[in-house]
Design an enzyme around this catalytic site. Structure first.
Site, PDB file in Angstrom:
ATOM      1  N   ARG A 183       0.844  -1.197   0.000  1.00  0.00           N
ATOM      2  CA  ARG A 183       0.000   0.000   0.000  1.00  0.00           C
ATOM      3  C   ARG A 183       0.882   1.250   0.000  1.00  0.00           C
ATOM      4  O   ARG A 183       1.506   1.585   1.020  1.00  0.00           O
ATOM      5  CB  ARG A 183      -0.924   0.001   1.217  1.00  0.00           C
ATOM      6  CG  ARG A 183      -1.789   1.250   1.294  1.00  0.00           C
ATOM      7  CD  ARG A 183      -2.983   1.110   2.213  1.00  0.00           C
ATOM      8  NE  ARG A 183      -2.666   1.134   3.631  1.00  0.00           N
ATOM      9  CZ  ARG A 183      -3.575   1.212   4.604  1.00  0.00           C
ATOM     10  NH1 ARG A 183      -4.868   1.241   4.298  1.00  0.00           N
ATOM     11  NH2 ARG A 183      -3.214   1.212   5.863  1.00  0.00           N
ATOM     12  N   ASP A 470      -3.638   3.655  14.570  1.00  0.00           N
ATOM     13  CA  ASP A 470      -2.780   4.075  13.466  1.00  0.00           C
ATOM     14  C   ASP A 470      -3.241   5.436  12.978  1.00  0.00           C
ATOM     15  O   ASP A 470      -4.072   6.077  13.625  1.00  0.00           O
ATOM     16  CB  ASP A 470      -2.712   3.012  12.369  1.00  0.00           C
ATOM     17  CG  ASP A 470      -4.041   2.850  11.641  1.00  0.00           C
ATOM     18  OD1 ASP A 470      -4.974   3.617  11.916  1.00  0.00           O
ATOM     19  OD2 ASP A 470      -4.126   1.957  10.784  1.00  0.00           O
TER      20      ASP A 470
HETATM   21  C1  LIG Z   1      -6.888   1.597   9.714  1.00  0.00           C
HETATM   22  C2  LIG Z   1      -5.898   0.753   9.010  1.00  0.00           C
HETATM   23  O1  LIG Z   1      -5.333   1.174   8.057  1.00  0.00           O
HETATM   24  S1  LIG Z   1      -5.529  -0.780   9.568  1.00  0.00           S
HETATM   25  C3  LIG Z   1      -4.029  -1.196   8.757  1.00  0.00           C
HETATM   26  C4  LIG Z   1      -2.881  -0.426   9.243  1.00  0.00           C
HETATM   27  N1  LIG Z   1      -2.547  -0.739  10.612  1.00  0.00           N
HETATM   28  C5  LIG Z   1      -1.775  -1.833  10.877  1.00  0.00           C
HETATM   29  O2  LIG Z   1      -1.348  -2.471   9.953  1.00  0.00           O
HETATM   30  C6  LIG Z   1      -1.484  -2.184  12.299  1.00  0.00           C
HETATM   31  C7  LIG Z   1      -0.715  -3.470  12.350  1.00  0.00           C
HETATM   32  N2  LIG Z   1      -0.435  -3.922  13.697  1.00  0.00           N
HETATM   33  C8  LIG Z   1       0.577  -3.477  14.418  1.00  0.00           C
HETATM   34  O3  LIG Z   1       1.309  -2.603  14.002  1.00  0.00           O
HETATM   35  C9  LIG Z   1       0.824  -4.132  15.744  1.00  0.00           C
HETATM   36  O4  LIG Z   1       0.084  -5.298  15.870  1.00  0.00           O
HETATM   37  C10 LIG Z   1       0.475  -3.256  16.961  1.00  0.00           C
HETATM   38  C11 LIG Z   1       1.328  -1.996  16.916  1.00  0.00           C
HETATM   39  C12 LIG Z   1      -0.974  -2.856  16.946  1.00  0.00           C
HETATM   40  C13 LIG Z   1       0.790  -4.056  18.212  1.00  0.00           C
HETATM   41  O5  LIG Z   1       2.133  -4.431  18.114  1.00  0.00           O
HETATM   42  P1  LIG Z   1       2.957  -5.045  19.333  1.00  0.00           P
HETATM   43  O6  LIG Z   1       2.690  -4.258  20.548  1.00  0.00           O
HETATM   44  O7  LIG Z   1       4.374  -5.182  18.893  1.00  0.00           O
HETATM   45  O8  LIG Z   1       2.318  -6.452  19.502  1.00  0.00           O
HETATM   46  P2  LIG Z   1       2.912  -7.666  20.314  1.00  0.00           P
HETATM   47  O9  LIG Z   1       3.947  -7.217  21.277  1.00  0.00           O
HETATM   48  O10 LIG Z   1       1.761  -8.404  20.848  1.00  0.00           O
HETATM   49  O11 LIG Z   1       3.593  -8.515  19.170  1.00  0.00           O
HETATM   50  C14 LIG Z   1       3.917  -9.867  19.291  1.00  0.00           C
HETATM   51  C15 LIG Z   1       4.661 -10.291  18.073  1.00  0.00           C
HETATM   52  O12 LIG Z   1       3.819 -10.156  16.940  1.00  0.00           O
HETATM   53  C16 LIG Z   1       4.449  -9.322  15.981  1.00  0.00           C
HETATM   54  N3  LIG Z   1       3.412  -8.539  15.323  1.00  0.00           N
HETATM   55  C17 LIG Z   1       2.431  -7.803  15.884  1.00  0.00           C
HETATM   56  N4  LIG Z   1       1.664  -7.255  14.940  1.00  0.00           N
HETATM   57  C18 LIG Z   1       2.172  -7.662  13.757  1.00  0.00           C
HETATM   58  C19 LIG Z   1       1.789  -7.420  12.419  1.00  0.00           C
HETATM   59  N5  LIG Z   1       0.728  -6.660  12.122  1.00  0.00           N
HETATM   60  N6  LIG Z   1       2.528  -7.963  11.447  1.00  0.00           N
HETATM   61  C20 LIG Z   1       3.588  -8.735  11.759  1.00  0.00           C
HETATM   62  N7  LIG Z   1       3.985  -9.012  12.997  1.00  0.00           N
HETATM   63  C21 LIG Z   1       3.288  -8.472  13.995  1.00  0.00           C
HETATM   64  C22 LIG Z   1       5.394  -8.464  16.756  1.00  0.00           C
HETATM   65  O13 LIG Z   1       6.395  -7.950  15.917  1.00  0.00           O
HETATM   66  C23 LIG Z   1       5.891  -9.451  17.795  1.00  0.00           C
HETATM   67  O14 LIG Z   1       6.843 -10.286  17.169  1.00  0.00           O
HETATM   68  P3  LIG Z   1       7.965 -11.111  18.040  1.00  0.00           P
HETATM   69  O15 LIG Z   1       7.227 -11.902  19.061  1.00  0.00           O
HETATM   70  O16 LIG Z   1       8.635 -11.946  17.023  1.00  0.00           O
HETATM   71  O17 LIG Z   1       8.837 -10.073  18.643  1.00  0.00           O
HETATM   72  O1  LIG Z   2      -7.085   1.693   5.921  1.00  0.00           O
HETATM   73  C1  LIG Z   2      -8.000   1.278   6.552  1.00  0.00           C
HETATM   74  C2  LIG Z   2      -8.870   2.092   7.343  1.00  0.00           C
HETATM   75  O2  LIG Z   2      -9.750   1.550   8.007  1.00  0.00           O
HETATM   76  O3  LIG Z   2      -8.656   3.315   7.308  1.00  0.00           O
HETATM   77 MG   LIG Z   3      -7.082   3.895   5.935  1.00  0.00          MG
END
Ligand SMILES: CC(=O)SCCNC(=O)CCNC(=O)[C@H](O)C(C)(C)COP(=O)(O)OP(=O)(O)OC[C@H]1O[C@@H](n2cnc3c(N)ncnc32)[C@H](O)[C@@H]1OP(=O)(O)O
Ligand SMILES: O=CC(=O)O
Ligand SMILES: [Mg+2]
Length: 569
Positions: A183, A470
């Site tokens: 994206r 986010d």
């Molecule tokens: C509105 C929108 O646009 S939605 C789409 C955009 N938003 C996103 O993509 C958010 C994605 N998610 C994240 O960034 C994270 O899950 C967070 C920030 C919300 C939480 O992250 P953390 O606090 O690090 O979670 P946590 O400590 O439970 O993580 C555990 C493990 O999972 C991994 N992990 C957590 N989320 C993700 C993810 N989305 N992708 C890959 N790995 C992940 C961490 O890196 C960690 O790895 P490790 O155990 O090997 O060190």
């Molecule tokens: O990108 C996704 C959203 O919900 O905003």
């Molecule tokens: Mg969005």
């Protein structure tokens, strides 16, 4: 040693010898030099980005002017709606190109920033797709963007690895990985570290151009079964913007010498004006489309933004604006009907809950909310959904596996949703119901400031109060505060008749800053950028005119210009 600046100036520094990027005529790279980044910023790759910029800059400028014009219309009382001029597209019988076999099954897609360890974790997560994010989940610092490109190149080549020294753990790709979508940023964001013909480049053309240039061949060979690369396209407001993407794709296919229609993209319907353009958007991209997605968080943000001058359309507390509100349900149902009629995936969105490690009961409650949200989506006819965390993949997959209609890996043929054809403008605009509370104002403020602080220090998605936050969710907090302040709304949910005034907001900010300091601890509070974040967020909430985007306004704070080349002393 480095110049910090809002874009436009460099700080002169006397180094004896510089290395720098080898750039084509008319291009100036003002971001830090790094040997790894130089693998991405090759002369040919930059030339490709510059060509895109030169070919499309007038179209982009025009599209951004049209956004302003539409905003003026809405601000003078008009409502968004279906365009009579394009009725023939909405009513015509046409379909998009067939879905590429590589991405027929998209039951669960994980999303996350283009951070090295997270890319590996996401690709290994068991999800069908990984959407690697340069957008809502990424703070677009030069470091994040360029290392993100390096990481994606290594991921597509299958060579990506990461050594977590503190935990002595090495991360590598599994044999089976998710299919990669990327994206890029939205059309409105500049990339102020790359100047083309004296102007900052367009952020999304940099993200798309560099990724495409370096990865199209390997991607098509290893992941796309002859198709690809695949993209997600954010924050569009009109089909003319989809038409620009279609032309960019055609231009890229021509450069690469690959078949027209190879590149495929899913468009996020995440602005209110775009919900009235879903057919038109698919039509413009019909040879390059692989569906639409309900970007629910930005959609809520856009509802407030579009109606910024409509005091009769104020939102209740953020936590009350869920997918069961009539306007949200109508949007998701109409998206499913539209996509299935045109032969493509109708993707669901993101539940905000994430696993709660230290509290099993709370964790189970969060998981249950996610399951419920996914069950609603699959039963409505969505072909897949989003998950924010690897810990949620098994539950989401289970719900989709157990509840999809038909035997295909999607429901495009089996859930036509003809009933949703009758959803009209009134349904899509219906004012959400619910109350406004002091807690709502406090939460918006606390979350908005903490998210902004994270963003300023390079992190674009964070866990706050057990929810994913986010850029899109932070935007809701910001514009809701602005709206409540602008119209001096009564916090009717508290039964005390309190009105939101500048004075009240000032006190809330002070108290919430004190609470943040208590919660994160003095040390982190001092080291973090909470005070700067508070200043930016507060200014935005109290501005006489609403800023279009939190991140656009805050961007100057993360632009760091270096002298041409960096020292090799
Ligand atoms: C509105 C929108 O646009 S939605 C789409 C955009 N938003 C996103 O993509 C958010 C994605 N998610 C994240 O960034 C994270 O899950 C967070 C920030 C919300 C939480 O992250 P953390 O606090 O690090 O979670 P946590 O400590 O439970 O993580 C555990 C493990 O999972 C991994 N992990 C957590 N989320 C993700 C993810 N989305 N992708 C890959 N790995 C992940 C961490 O890196 C960690 O790895 P490790 O155990 O090997 O060190
Ligand atoms: O990108 C996704 C959203 O919900 O905003
Ligand atoms: Mg969005």
């Amino acid at each position: 040693m480095m110049g910090i600046g809002s874009y436009g100036y460099n700080v002169p520094i006397s180094h004896k010898m510089f290395v720098g990027y080898d750039v084509p005529e008319g291009v100036d790279i003002r971001g830090r030099y790094d040997e790894d980044y130089a693998r991405i910023l090759t002369k040919d790759a930059i030339q490709f980005v510059a060509e895109l910029q030169r070919e499309f800059r007038n179209h982009i400028n025009y599209a951004m002017e049209c956004r302003k014009e539409a905003k003026m219309k809405y601000n003078s009382g008009a409502l968004p709606g279906f365009d009579p001029v394009t009725r023939y597209i909405r009513e015509g019988e046409w379909t998009c190109a067939p879905v590429p076999p590589a991405v027929a099954d998209r039951k669960v897609e994980i999303t996350g920033p283009v951070e090295r360890k997270m890319i590996i974790n996401a690709l290994n997560s068991g999800a069908k797709v990984f959407m690697a994010d340069f957008e809502d989940a990424l703070s677009p610092s030069w470091e994040n963007l360029m290392s993100g490109q390096v990481n994606l190149k290594d991921a597509v080549n299958g060579t990506i690895s990461f050594h977590d020294k503190a935990r002595n753990r090495v991360y590598k790709l599994n044999d089976q990985t998710a299919k990669l979508f990327v994206r890029p940023r939205g059309w409105h964001l500049p990339e102020a570290h790359i100047f083309i013909d004296g102007e900052p480049a367009t952020g999304c053309l940099v993200d798309f151009g560099l990724y495409f240039f370096h990865n199209f061949a390997a991607f098509r060979r290893t992941q796309g079964q002859g198709y690809g690369p695949f993209f997600y396209l954010p924050k569009m407001e009109h089909s003319r913007e989809a038409k620009m993407w279609n032309s960019v794709f055609e231009r890229a296919e021509k450069m690469a010498g690959i078949e027209r229609g190879s590149i495929r993209a899913t468009v996020l319907i995440e602005t209110l004006p775009a919900v009235f353009q879903m057919d038109e958007i698919l039509y413009e991209l019909r040879d390059h489309s692989v569906g639409l997605n309900c970007g629910r968080w930005d959609y809520i943000f856009s509802y407030v933004k579009t109606f910024q001058a409509h005091p009769d359309r104020l939102l209740p507390d953020r936590v009350l604006v869920g997918m069961t509100q009539h306007f949200m349900k109508s949007y998701s149902d109409r998206l499913i009907w539209t996509c299935h009629r045109r032969g493509v995936h109708a993707m669901g969105g993101m539940a905000a809950q994430i696993p709660i490690r230290d509290d099993p009961a709370a964790n189970e409650a969060a998981l249950e909310l996610v399951r419920k949200d996914k069950l609603r989506e699959v039963k409505a006819g969505h072909d897949g959904t989003w998950a924010a965390h690897p810990g949620l993949i098994p539950a989401c997959l289970e719900v989709f596996n157990n509840n999809m209609q038909g035997n295909a890996p999607h429901q495009i043929q089996s859930m036509k949703r003809e009933d949703a054809a009758f959803i009209n403008e009134e349904d899509l605009l219906q004012i959400p119901r619910g109350v406004r509370t002091m807690d709502g104002l406090r939460l918006n403020t606390r979350v908005g400031i903490q998210y902004s602080a994270a963003w300023l220090t390079g992190t674009g998605s964070v866990p706050l109060y057990n929810l994913m936050e986010d850029a899109a969710t932070a935007e809701i907090s910001r514009v809701q505060n602005w709206q409540w302040l602008k119209y001096g709304v009564e916090l009717d949910g508290d039964g005390l008749g309190v009105k939101v005034t500048l004075d009240l907001f000032g006190r809330v900010v002070e108290e919430e800053m004190a609470r943040i300091e208590r919660e994160v601890g003095k040390e982190k509070f001092k080291k973090g950028m909470y005070k700067e974040a508070c200043k930016i967020f507060t200014r935005q909430c109290t501005a006489p005119t609403l800023d279009d985007f939190l991140t656009l306004n805050a961007y100057n704070n993360i632009v760091i210009h270096h002298p041409k080349g960096s020292s090799r002393l």
